[in-house]
Design an enzyme around this catalytic site. Structure first.
Site, PDB file in Angstrom:
ATOM      1  N   ASP A  74      -3.155  58.850 120.995  1.00 54.93           N
ATOM      2  CA  ASP A  74      -2.541  57.859 121.873  1.00 54.93           C
ATOM      3  C   ASP A  74      -3.143  57.883 123.278  1.00 54.93           C
ATOM      4  O   ASP A  74      -3.905  58.796 123.626  1.00 54.93           O
ATOM      5  CB  ASP A  74      -1.017  58.064 121.925  1.00 54.93           C
ATOM      6  CG  ASP A  74      -0.617  59.536 122.044  1.00 54.93           C
ATOM      7  OD1 ASP A  74      -1.474  60.351 122.397  1.00 54.93           O
ATOM      8  OD2 ASP A  74       0.548  59.854 121.777  1.00 54.93           O
ATOM      9  N   ASN A 139      12.615  63.588 122.199  1.00 50.94           N
ATOM     10  CA  ASN A 139      13.402  62.562 121.484  1.00 50.94           C
ATOM     11  C   ASN A 139      12.922  62.379 120.040  1.00 50.94           C
ATOM     12  O   ASN A 139      13.310  61.431 119.371  1.00 50.94           O
ATOM     13  CB  ASN A 139      13.335  61.221 122.228  1.00 50.94           C
ATOM     14  CG  ASN A 139      11.928  60.629 122.254  1.00 50.94           C
ATOM     15  OD1 ASN A 139      10.971  61.266 121.796  1.00 50.94           O
ATOM     16  ND2 ASN A 139      11.787  59.430 122.776  1.00 50.94           N
ATOM     17  N   HIS A 141       9.771  61.846 119.047  1.00 54.60           N
ATOM     18  CA  HIS A 141       8.579  61.018 118.803  1.00 54.60           C
ATOM     19  C   HIS A 141       7.415  61.885 118.327  1.00 54.60           C
ATOM     20  O   HIS A 141       7.316  63.063 118.664  1.00 54.60           O
ATOM     21  CB  HIS A 141       8.195  60.162 120.024  1.00 54.60           C
ATOM     22  CG  HIS A 141       7.598  60.889 121.193  1.00 54.60           C
ATOM     23  ND1 HIS A 141       7.768  60.481 122.508  1.00 54.60           N
ATOM     24  CD2 HIS A 141       6.795  61.987 121.279  1.00 54.60           C
ATOM     25  CE1 HIS A 141       7.106  61.273 123.304  1.00 54.60           C
ATOM     26  NE2 HIS A 141       6.514  62.199 122.595  1.00 54.60           N
ATOM     27  N   GLU A 146       8.077  55.995 119.214  1.00 51.98           N
ATOM     28  CA  GLU A 146       9.393  56.251 119.786  1.00 51.98           C
ATOM     29  C   GLU A 146      10.485  55.937 118.749  1.00 51.98           C
ATOM     30  O   GLU A 146      10.218  55.273 117.732  1.00 51.98           O
ATOM     31  CB  GLU A 146       9.568  55.370 121.035  1.00 51.98           C
ATOM     32  CG  GLU A 146       8.562  55.669 122.149  1.00 51.98           C
ATOM     33  CD  GLU A 146       8.892  56.928 122.955  1.00 51.98           C
ATOM     34  OE1 GLU A 146       9.319  57.945 122.373  1.00 51.98           O
ATOM     35  OE2 GLU A 146       8.690  56.903 124.182  1.00 51.98           O
TER      36      GLU A 146
HETATM   37  C1  F6R Z   1       0.486  63.257 122.887  1.00 47.33           C
HETATM   38  C2  F6R Z   1       1.470  63.049 121.836  1.00 47.33           C
HETATM   39  C3  F6R Z   1       2.903  63.364 122.080  1.00 47.33           C
HETATM   40  C4  F6R Z   1       3.108  64.830 122.452  1.00 47.33           C
HETATM   41  C5  F6R Z   1       4.583  65.111 122.694  1.00 47.33           C
HETATM   42  C6  F6R Z   1       4.810  66.513 123.172  1.00 47.33           C
HETATM   43  O1  F6R Z   1      -0.789  62.900 122.428  1.00 47.33           O
HETATM   44  O2  F6R Z   1       1.127  62.606 120.800  1.00 47.33           O
HETATM   45  O3  F6R Z   1       3.647  63.068 120.931  1.00 47.33           O
HETATM   46  O4  F6R Z   1       2.643  65.650 121.421  1.00 47.33           O
HETATM   47  O5  F6R Z   1       5.083  64.216 123.656  1.00 47.33           O
HETATM   48  O6  F6R Z   1       4.234  66.680 124.433  1.00 47.33           O
HETATM   49  P1  F6R Z   1       4.116  68.104 125.086  1.00 47.33           P
HETATM   50  O7  F6R Z   1       3.216  68.898 124.225  1.00 47.33           O
HETATM   51  O8  F6R Z   1       3.510  67.859 126.457  1.00 47.33           O
HETATM   52  O9  F6R Z   1       5.488  68.662 125.145  1.00 47.33           O
END
Ligand code: F6R
Length: 245
Positions: A74, A139, A141, A146
Site C-alpha cells: 500500500d 482496527n 485492517h 479497512e
Molecule cells: C502497511 C500495512 C499496514 C500495517 C499495519 C500495522 O504497509 O499494510 O496494514 O501493517 O497498519 O502497522 P504497524 O506495524 O506500524 O503497527
C-alpha cells in the site's frame, strides 16, 4: 451456531528477538528454495526489525536476494516519494537502499489513480506472490483494507478510518497531516499469495488479534478472512496474544 474451524498456525513468543529471528529464518529458507521469488512486503513499525535482520543476513551471511522481486501492499495518496512518511521513502530507507532486489514494486498514490489501480492489479495477476508479509492495524485492517472491505476486493483507493489516521499520526507532524486516502492491495490480492506470515506485537494489537481468532468472520474485522486461509503462520508476542487463551 456452527463452530468455526481455524486452520491458521499461531506461534506466541516470550522473546521478541527470537520471534523476528524465526521469521527471518523462515523467509530466507523460502528465498533459498526458489530460483525466482515474489515477496510481498509491508511497511510500518512491525516490519522494521525483520528488515534489519534481512539487511544483516545480506551483509554478513551473503544471502543472495537478486532473484527476489518485491511487491508492497500500500501507499498513501498524495505524498511525494521524498516525504519522510511516504511508504516509498520508508522502504527505500529501511530496505531497498541496503539490498538490491531483482525488481521492487509499490502501488503509486500520485497521478492518475484509476490507472495506478489497474496497473497494480495487472502486475499482481502476472506475478503471483510466493510469500506475503503482513502486519495488522489496531482496527483489524490488513494492508489498508479497512473494516467493511469486501473479501473479493482487488487493489483500490480507500478512505482511511479515523482509527488508522490516529494510529499512523505518530509518523507525521500531527494528525492533520495524515493523508485521508490510500491505495491498497485488496483482500483477494492478499489471499492469492501462496504463503502468508502475519506479525503482531504489543498490547495495542491484542484486541484485533482476539477478534480475528475468536470471533465470527466478518468484513468488520478484515483480518478475520485469514482464518480460512491454510498456509499462514501468525507470529505473536505475549502482549499481542494476551487476550487469547
Ligand atoms: C502497511 C500495512 C499496514 C500495517 C499495519 C500495522 O504497509 O499494510 O496494514 O501493517 O497498519 O502497522 P504497524 O506495524 O506500524 O503497527
Amino acid at each position: 451456531m456452527k463452530e468455526r474451524v481455524i486452520v491458521m498456525t499461531i506461534l506466541v513468543y516470550e522473546n521478541l528477538d527470537l520471534l523476528y529471528d524465526d521469521v527471518k529464518d523462515h523467509l530466507i529458507d523460502q528465498i533459498k528454495r526458489h530460483q525466482t521469488f515474489n515477496l510481498g512486503l509491508a511497511t510500518g513499525s512491525t516490519s522494521e526489525p525483520l528488515y534489519e535482520r534481512l539487511i544483516d543476513a545480506h551483509d554478513t551471511h551473503k544471502v543472495d536476494f537478486s532473484h527476489v522481486s518485491t511487491f508492497n501492499l500500500d501507499e498513501y495518496v498524495g505524498l511525494e516519494a521524498s516525504h519522510h512518511a511516504s511508504y516509498v521513502y520508508f522502504m527505500q530507507e529501511k530496505l531497498f537502499k541496503h539490498i538490491s532486489f531483482k525488481t521492487s514494486h509499490m502501488p503509486s498514490g500520485l497521478g492518475n489513480l484509476v490507472e495506478n489501480v489497474n496497473f497494480y492489479n495487472q502486475l499482481l495477476s502476472k506475478n503471483p506472490i510466493d510469500l506475503q508479509i503482513l502486519g495488522i492495524g489496531s482496527n483489524g485492517h490488513i494492508a489498508f483494507n479497512e473494516p467493511g472491505t469486501p473479501v473479493d476486493s482487488l487493489t483500490h483507493i480507500v478512505n482511511l478510518t479515523d482509527q488508522t489516521i490516529f494510529d499512523n499520526s505518530r509518523f507525521f507532524e500531527s494528525v492533520d497531516h495524515v493523508p485521508a486516502k490510500a491505495i491498497t492491495m485488496g483482500l483477494a490480492n492478499i489471499m492469492a499469495a501462496k504463503k502468508i506470515i502475519l506479525i503482531a506485537t504489543g498490547k495495542n494489537k491484542a484486541q484485533a488479534i482476539y477478534k480475528m481468532v475468536k470471533e465470527a468472520q466478518t468484513t468488520n474485522m478484515p483480518a478475520s478472512v485469514l482464518t480460512t486461509y491454510e498456509n499462514i503462520t501468525v507470529y505473536l508476542d505475549q502482549e499481542a496474544a494476551s487476550l487469547l487463551d
